[in-house]
Structures are given as C-alpha cells and as structure tokens.
Design a protein around this motif. Structure first.
Motif, mmCIF file in Angstrom:
data_model
loop_
_atom_site.group_PDB
_atom_site.id
_atom_site.type_symbol
_atom_site.label_atom_id
_atom_site.label_comp_id
_atom_site.label_asym_id
_atom_site.label_seq_id
_atom_site.Cartn_x
_atom_site.Cartn_y
_atom_site.Cartn_z
ATOM 1 N N SER A 54 0.793 -1.233 0.000
ATOM 2 C CA SER A 54 0.000 0.000 0.000
ATOM 3 C C SER A 54 0.822 1.278 0.000
ATOM 4 C CB SER A 54 -0.946 0.018 1.212
ATOM 5 O OG SER A 54 -1.944 -0.956 1.060
ATOM 6 N N THR A 55 2.148 1.178 0.099
ATOM 7 C CA THR A 55 2.962 2.391 0.086
ATOM 8 C C THR A 55 3.941 2.354 -1.074
ATOM 9 O OG1 THR A 55 4.824 1.634 1.455
ATOM 10 C CG2 THR A 55 2.849 2.429 2.608
ATOM 11 N N SER A 56 4.305 3.536 -1.550
ATOM 12 C CA SER A 56 5.210 3.647 -2.702
ATOM 13 C C SER A 56 6.620 3.137 -2.407
ATOM 14 C CB SER A 56 5.252 5.094 -3.197
ATOM 15 O OG SER A 56 3.988 5.486 -3.685
ATOM 16 N N PRO A 57 7.238 3.484 -1.255
ATOM 17 C CA PRO A 57 8.586 2.968 -1.001
ATOM 18 C C PRO A 57 8.652 1.438 -0.988
ATOM 19 C CG PRO A 57 8.125 4.806 0.459
ATOM 20 C CD PRO A 57 6.833 4.475 -0.227
ATOM 21 N N GLU A 58 7.656 0.791 -0.377
ATOM 22 C CA GLU A 58 7.628 -0.675 -0.394
ATOM 23 C C GLU A 58 7.496 -1.207 -1.812
ATOM 24 O OE1 GLU A 58 5.046 -2.586 2.879
ATOM 25 O OE2 GLU A 58 4.247 -0.568 2.581
ATOM 26 N N ASN A 124 9.724 13.174 2.178
ATOM 27 C CA ASN A 124 10.906 12.891 1.365
ATOM 28 C C ASN A 124 11.081 11.403 1.081
ATOM 29 O OD1 ASN A 124 11.634 12.111 3.918
ATOM 30 N ND2 ASN A 124 13.531 13.296 4.021
ATOM 31 N N ASN A 125 10.082 10.838 0.405
ATOM 32 C CA ASN A 125 10.198 9.461 -0.087
ATOM 33 C C ASN A 125 9.626 9.415 -1.507
ATOM 34 O OD1 ASN A 125 7.360 9.325 0.161
ATOM 35 N ND2 ASN A 125 7.443 8.242 2.111
ATOM 36 N N ALA A 126 9.518 8.211 -2.063
ATOM 37 C CA ALA A 126 9.099 8.061 -3.461
ATOM 38 C C ALA A 126 7.725 8.665 -3.712
ATOM 39 C CB ALA A 126 9.105 6.585 -3.855
ATOM 40 N N TYR A 127 6.804 8.468 -2.777
ATOM 41 C CA TYR A 127 5.454 9.007 -2.947
ATOM 42 C C TYR A 127 5.470 10.531 -2.946
ATOM 43 C CZ TYR A 127 0.712 10.460 -1.649
ATOM 44 O OH TYR A 127 -0.504 11.095 -1.595
ATOM 45 N N ILE A 146 5.221 28.545 -7.750
ATOM 46 C CA ILE A 146 5.618 27.865 -6.513
ATOM 47 C C ILE A 146 6.642 28.750 -5.818
ATOM 48 C CG2 ILE A 146 6.723 25.819 -5.522
ATOM 49 C CD1 ILE A 146 5.698 24.218 -7.924
ATOM 50 N N VAL A 147 6.245 29.325 -4.691
ATOM 51 C CA VAL A 147 7.118 30.273 -3.999
ATOM 52 C C VAL A 147 7.950 29.610 -2.906
ATOM 53 C CG1 VAL A 147 5.620 32.227 -4.505
ATOM 54 C CG2 VAL A 147 5.272 30.928 -2.390
ATOM 55 N N LEU A 148 7.602 28.370 -2.564
ATOM 56 C CA LEU A 148 8.358 27.645 -1.533
ATOM 57 C C LEU A 148 8.215 26.150 -1.757
ATOM 58 C CD1 LEU A 148 9.902 27.540 1.243
ATOM 59 C CD2 LEU A 148 7.635 27.411 2.328
ATOM 60 N N GLU A 149 9.328 25.443 -1.639
ATOM 61 C CA GLU A 149 9.302 23.982 -1.592
ATOM 62 C C GLU A 149 10.063 23.539 -0.346
ATOM 63 O OE1 GLU A 149 10.488 21.718 -4.959
ATOM 64 O OE2 GLU A 149 8.650 22.179 -6.057
ATOM 65 N N ASP A 150 9.524 22.528 0.334
ATOM 66 C CA ASP A 150 10.209 22.001 1.510
ATOM 67 C C ASP A 150 9.740 20.567 1.749
ATOM 68 O OD1 ASP A 150 11.955 21.919 3.608
ATOM 69 O OD2 ASP A 150 11.026 23.555 4.741
ATOM 70 N N THR A 151 10.500 19.828 2.535
ATOM 71 C CA THR A 151 10.186 18.423 2.799
ATOM 72 C C THR A 151 10.204 18.139 4.296
ATOM 73 O OG1 THR A 151 12.496 17.680 2.728
ATOM 74 C CG2 THR A 151 11.312 17.775 0.640
ATOM 75 N N PHE A 152 9.632 16.998 4.662
ATOM 76 C CA PHE A 152 9.775 16.458 6.017
ATOM 77 C C PHE A 152 9.859 14.946 5.909
ATOM 78 C CE2 PHE A 152 5.208 17.511 5.412
ATOM 79 C CZ PHE A 152 4.671 16.227 5.405
ATOM 80 N N GLY A 153 10.330 14.304 6.984
ATOM 81 C CA GLY A 153 10.483 12.862 6.977
ATOM 82 C C GLY A 153 9.190 12.150 7.342
ATOM 83 N N GLN A 170 5.318 33.972 0.599
ATOM 84 C CA GLN A 170 4.190 34.663 -0.024
ATOM 85 C C GLN A 170 3.094 33.681 -0.458
ATOM 86 O OE1 GLN A 170 6.542 36.719 -3.126
ATOM 87 N NE2 GLN A 170 5.935 38.641 -2.157
ATOM 88 N N ALA A 171 3.192 32.459 0.018
ATOM 89 C CA ALA A 171 2.237 31.432 -0.399
ATOM 90 C C ALA A 171 0.807 31.815 -0.028
ATOM 91 C CB ALA A 171 2.587 30.093 0.236
ATOM 92 N N GLN A 172 -0.108 31.570 -0.961
ATOM 93 C CA GLN A 172 -1.530 31.804 -0.724
ATOM 94 C C GLN A 172 -2.290 30.507 -0.477
ATOM 95 O OE1 GLN A 172 -1.874 33.800 -4.557
ATOM 96 N NE2 GLN A 172 -2.444 35.700 -3.517
ATOM 97 N N ALA A 173 -1.637 29.378 -0.735
ATOM 98 C CA ALA A 173 -2.200 28.062 -0.468
ATOM 99 C C ALA A 173 -1.043 27.090 -0.272
ATOM 100 C CB ALA A 173 -3.086 27.599 -1.622
ATOM 101 N N VAL A 174 -1.296 26.039 0.497
ATOM 102 C CA VAL A 174 -0.257 25.053 0.804
ATOM 103 C C VAL A 174 -0.693 23.699 0.268
ATOM 104 C CG1 VAL A 174 1.079 23.948 2.632
ATOM 105 C CG2 VAL A 174 0.392 26.352 2.864
ATOM 106 N N LEU A 175 0.112 23.132 -0.627
ATOM 107 C CA LEU A 175 -0.167 21.835 -1.235
ATOM 108 C C LEU A 175 0.787 20.808 -0.648
ATOM 109 C CD1 LEU A 175 -1.512 23.927 -3.102
ATOM 110 C CD2 LEU A 175 -0.927 22.450 -5.031
ATOM 111 N N VAL A 176 0.236 19.726 -0.124
ATOM 112 C CA VAL A 176 1.017 18.733 0.617
ATOM 113 C C VAL A 176 0.850 17.355 -0.017
ATOM 114 C CG1 VAL A 176 1.463 17.697 2.873
ATOM 115 C CG2 VAL A 176 0.622 20.056 2.727
ATOM 116 N N THR A 177 1.970 16.622 -0.114
ATOM 117 C CA THR A 177 1.931 15.225 -0.551
ATOM 118 C C THR A 177 2.580 14.379 0.528
ATOM 119 O OG1 THR A 177 2.194 15.959 -2.858
ATOM 120 C CG2 THR A 177 2.458 13.612 -2.401
ATOM 121 N N ALA A 178 1.762 13.655 1.298
ATOM 122 C CA ALA A 178 2.260 12.823 2.392
ATOM 123 C C ALA A 178 1.128 11.910 2.849
ATOM 124 C CB ALA A 178 2.753 13.679 3.555
#
Length: 342
Positions: A54-58, A124-127, A146-153, A170-178
């Motif tokens: 069910s996960t991308s890294p696996e 910060n993984n494949a997904y 895109i005014v900011l990019e950052d990652t977390f574990g 200056q971000a007006q919305a925050v898009l998250v993939t996790a």
C-alpha cells in the motif's frame, strides 16, 4: 475469502469451479519487512500474483524481486515510478490513481480560487517526490507560481521549521503530498501555529487515521483528491461505478462494521481484477504459465469497472485510469464530503 469459499471459488472456462486462496501478510509499511515476505510468497507459497503493498517505497523495493520472479504485482500505492518506465516494469501494475491523476486537482483548485502563489510541501520518499513533481508540472501548465518547496520525513514529529518558512513566504495556499502519521502531524501543527491558508493534501490522507491523529478540529476544511468512493451518493445512476461502489461499501460494512477508506478500495480492485483474469485461464497450467498468462490478461483488460475507476490497461499503460476517475473531497466535522466542482 469468505465470499470465494461460499461460492466454491471461481468458474473457469471449462465450466468447473476452482478454489482460490488469498494469503494475507502484514508488511507493517516497511520495505525491510515486505521484501522477505514477498520472497517467501513467491518461492515457498507459489502464489500466482502479488497484490499490494500500500505504500510507494515498499512497492519500489519489490520491483526487482517481482521482475526477476516473473509474476504480476498489482501495487496499491500512488507513485507513477512504480510502473514507469514501463519497459522496465513489465510485470508491475497498480490500481491506485497516480499522482499525475490527483496532483493536478490540488493545483486546479488553487487556480480556480485565484490563489496564484503556492507552497509545495512533501514527504521525502518516493510518494512525496512523485507528487511534488506532478504539482510542479501542473503549476507550470496552469501559470501558478511555486514560492516555496520544503520536505519532512515520514517519521518526523516536529514540522515547526517547515511551517515557519510557510508563514514567512508569499504562499496563498499550501499543497502537501504525504500520508499519515506525518501528514496528520503536519496538519495539527499547521493549525496550532495559526495558519489559515487553504490546505490541499493529496490522496494519501484518504484514511480515517488522518483525522484521528490530526484531530477533527485541525482537519476541518482540508481538501484533497481521491477516487469516487466518497462521492457515491452524488453520482448519477448512469455512472457505471455507482453500483460497484455501493456493493463494495455494503460488503465492507457487513464485514468490518465501519465505512471503508480508499486503501480498502485499492485492495478490492486488485483482487477483483485478478479474479476476472483468472476466470479466463484453463485448468492445469504450469505455475510459470499461470503467472505469465495472468500478466498478459491484466495488460489486455479493458473497461473493467472498479471502485477506483474504470480500468483500461495496455502495454503503454499499467495503471489504466485517468483524471476523470478523481474527485475533490473536503473534511467537515471529522467526515469526508464530496466537494462539487462548482
């Protein structure tokens, strides 16, 4: 398995009923756990297919094992890298919508609301990396900056540094993939630090665990794309998926006593697709030929109506879905609700 047993199995082309055994193993979301489990299933249990994980890294970790063993794997994870480049993924399919199907919805919502500057935050993984790349492409195509990019574990418990950067941007919305728990921890701390910018997650949060960890108050208003499971009551009767989704929900509730998440839908579709092709195989085939003909049958399957969408696989497409199989969802009162395009 209970349904299969009660029917005696599946009916093959010879008219005879053949039993089917589903072996279930818990990978604990870990590649280190998944690899030996899958090797045993292939070598000792002689399975004809691997359904999951069910996960991308696996899923990425299992690709060389499945490719070498030459049997089909239907992953239930999102990263497009699981099935691409396709010439190196002959035996690999997946049933979850790819980030290339879901991420554009995050960007398109921001654009529709006039939010031209976004932050692209990802695990910060494949997904996460796959989703972030899909957001970059969609933003480029849509004229969004895109005014900011950052990652977390994936196991991080403190995202205050990342959220502080968002506040200063200056971000007006925050898009998250996790996915949870990290996605939920981020959301909880995002709210606790007083941010009110629209928070647009990806489909990885489509599980009750997200709301449980983040808390209903903190999850309130979060928007994310996923399959039509959550929108079933709003689908017209003419939608081919409606009856399939209703049946899945009914069966799941009868078995588990609760509503399903879309991860359950991925498993349902993987099993139903496999059974559909197994029904076409003659009895008595050697194991290697069963695996090979099952792979070929999946790749040739067209118009198969599942919970995640209407699947049409091909040698060039081992997902078989499109952006049309995705809707937007918003969390209200701790529950998911369909968010119509208007």
């Amino acid at each position: 398995q209970k349904q299969l047993d009660s029917a005696g199995g599946i009916t093959g082309p010879d008219g005879a009923v053949h039993p089917v055994r589903i072996l279930i193993q818990d990978t604990q979301g870990s590649s280190d756990v998944a690899v030996p489990i899958v090797k045993k299933l292939i070598d000792d249990d002689k399975v004809v297919a691997i359904l999951g994980p069910s996960t991308s890294p696996e899923s990425m970790a299992l690709i060389p094992i499945v490719q070498e063993a030459q049997l089909p794997m239907l992953s239930m994870a999102s990263s497009s890298g699981i099935v691409k480049p396709i010439e190196e993924r002959k035996w690999i399919f997946k049933v979850a919508q790819s980030n290339e199907h879901t991420s554009p919805w995050q960007v398109e919502y921001a654009k529709a609301k006039g939010l031209a500057k976004i932050a692209n935050i990802y695990v910060n993984n494949a997904y996460g990396e796959d989703g972030a790349q899909a957001i970059r492409q969609a933003a480029k195509d849509g004229g969004i900056e895109i005014v900011l990019e950052d990652t977390f574990g994936a196991s991080d418990t403190d995202m205050t540094a990342q959220i502080t950067k968002i506040k200063a941007s200056q971000a007006q919305a925050v898009l998250v993939t996790a996915i949870p728990p990290a996605a939920a921890v981020f959301t909880k701390q995002y709210r606790e630090m007083g941010l009110s910018l629209p928070l647009l997650h990806n489909s990885g949060i489509g599980t009750p665990a997200f709301v449980d960890v983040a808390g209903a108050t903190n999850a309130e208003g979060v928007i994310f794309p996923m399959g039509k499971l959550v929108a079933v009551s709003s689908l017209p009767d003419s939608d081919p998926q409606k009856k399939v989704i209703e049946r899945f929900i009914s069966d799941y509730q009868a078995s588990a006593g609760k509503l399903p998440s879309h991860f359950g839908a991925h498993a349902w579709d993987a099993i139903e697709i496999t059974l559909e092709v197994l029904k076409t195989l003659p009895d008595g085939l050697p194991l290697e030929e069963q695996r090979s003909r099952l792979r070929d049958g999946i790749e040739q399957l067209k118009g198969f109506v599942g919970v995640d969408g209407v699947f049409s696989f091909s040698p060039e497409d081992h997902v078989g879905l499109s952006r049309d199989d995705v809707v937007l969802v918003q969390i209200k009162g701790g529950q998911w609700g369909y968010l119509p395009p208007e």
